[in-house]
Design a protein around this motif. Structure first.
Motif, short mmCIF file in Angstrom:
data_model
loop_
_atom_site.label_atom_id
_atom_site.label_comp_id
_atom_site.label_asym_id
_atom_site.label_seq_id
_atom_site.Cartn_x
_atom_site.Cartn_y
_atom_site.Cartn_z
N VAL A 1 7.31 -8.07 -5.18
CA VAL A 1 5.94 -7.71 -4.77
C VAL A 1 4.97 -8.06 -5.89
N LYS A 2 3.80 -8.60 -5.52
CA LYS A 2 2.79 -8.99 -6.52
C LYS A 2 1.70 -7.94 -6.70
N GLY A 3 1.54 -7.07 -5.70
CA GLY A 3 0.48 -6.07 -5.79
C GLY A 3 0.95 -4.70 -5.31
N TYR A 4 0.43 -3.64 -5.91
CA TYR A 4 0.77 -2.27 -5.52
C TYR A 4 -0.52 -1.46 -5.64
N VAL A 5 -1.07 -1.08 -4.49
CA VAL A 5 -2.35 -0.37 -4.45
C VAL A 5 -2.16 0.98 -3.78
N LEU A 6 -2.67 2.02 -4.39
CA LEU A 6 -2.59 3.36 -3.81
C LEU A 6 -3.57 3.50 -2.65
N LEU B 1 0.86 -1.18 0.00
CA LEU B 1 0.00 0.00 0.00
C LEU B 1 0.90 1.23 0.00
N SER B 2 0.56 2.22 -0.81
CA SER B 2 1.43 3.39 -0.91
C SER B 2 0.62 4.66 -1.17
N MET B 3 1.16 5.77 -0.68
CA MET B 3 0.60 7.08 -1.01
C MET B 3 1.19 7.60 -2.32
N TYR B 4 2.22 6.92 -2.82
CA TYR B 4 2.99 7.45 -3.94
C TYR B 4 2.88 6.60 -5.20
N SER B 5 2.73 7.28 -6.34
CA SER B 5 2.68 6.59 -7.62
C SER B 5 3.97 6.81 -8.40
N ASP B 6 5.03 7.18 -7.69
CA ASP B 6 6.33 7.43 -8.29
C ASP B 6 6.82 6.19 -9.04
N ALA B 7 7.22 6.39 -10.29
CA ALA B 7 7.63 5.26 -11.13
C ALA B 7 8.83 4.52 -10.55
#
Length: 216
Positions: free
Chosen positions: A98-103, A81-87
């Protein structure tokens, strides 16, 4: 039933995530961790199906924890889980296994979709993140994805984060069960490898490459 280990250092946020996940009948929370090192230890002990983990946590961040879990070959799928969408962060996360990245801005039904997907071994990215990954694949930018910290060992990254979190050499030694002299040697090596002259330079790089929160 999908067994979940939840790792989030903010108590209120963790409680909110737990409440959201517990409304889904097919999900059960088997443990909660408050930092990256604790998440690793609990993942090894509890062997959850999915580890839902904040990317920015004390002690070890989510990416560092994921790298160590992968090296330990633990049978757990990780969703960050992240607040950032930085590439750059997204690239690091995917490279760490990591298999998942959710904002966090879109946490609701999307988190549940992500958990189900990664529990099946699939990759799940928030729609914004998916667009970034696609764009980066079509138009690669080496400056954007290059990570200076790749030259560091896992222990060196760990010490760099602890330095950036304002721990003294003595405090770091106690946390890691090593001598203060060893910590100081690591600190000197860090400055040489990263080409900085002082602690402020180390902290700036820790922030730049996502070891600690950008709002620190």
């Amino acid at each position: 039933m999908i067994r979940i280990l939840l790792a989030e250092d903010h108590i209120m946020v963790r409680a909110g995530l737990r409440a959201l996940l517990e409304r889904a009948k097919e999900i059960t929370i088997i443990g909660e961790a408050s930092n990256g090192q604790e998440a690793i230890t609990m993942a090894a002990d509890l062997k959850p199906d999915v580890l839902v983990m904040d990317i920015m946590m004390p002690r070890l961040n989510g990416i560092q924890a994921a790298e160590q879990i992968r090296s330990m070959k633990l049978p757990v799928h990780i969703l960050l889980l992240s607040m950032y969408s930085d590439a750059g962060l997204v690239h690091q996360a995917l490279q760490s296994g990591v298999k998942g990245y959710v904002l966090k801005t879109s946490v609701s039904e999307e988190l549940l979709w992500g958990i189900h997907a990664v529990s099946r071994g699939e990759t799940y990215l928030s729609s914004v993140i998916s667009s970034i990954v696609t764009e980066n694949t079509l138009h690669p930018n080496t400056a954007q994805t290059a990570n200076l910290l790749d030259v560091l060992s896992p222990r060196e990254k760990e010490i760099l984060q602890l330095i950036a979190e304002e721990n003294t050499s003595g405090e770091i030694g106690k946390i890691l069960y090593i001598s203060e002299k060893t910590v100081k040697k690591h600190r000197t090596n860090l400055m040489e490898k990263l080409h900085v002259r002082n602690l402020a330079g180390l902290v700036r790089l820790a922030i730049k490459y996502g070891l600690i929160d950008k709002n620190w």
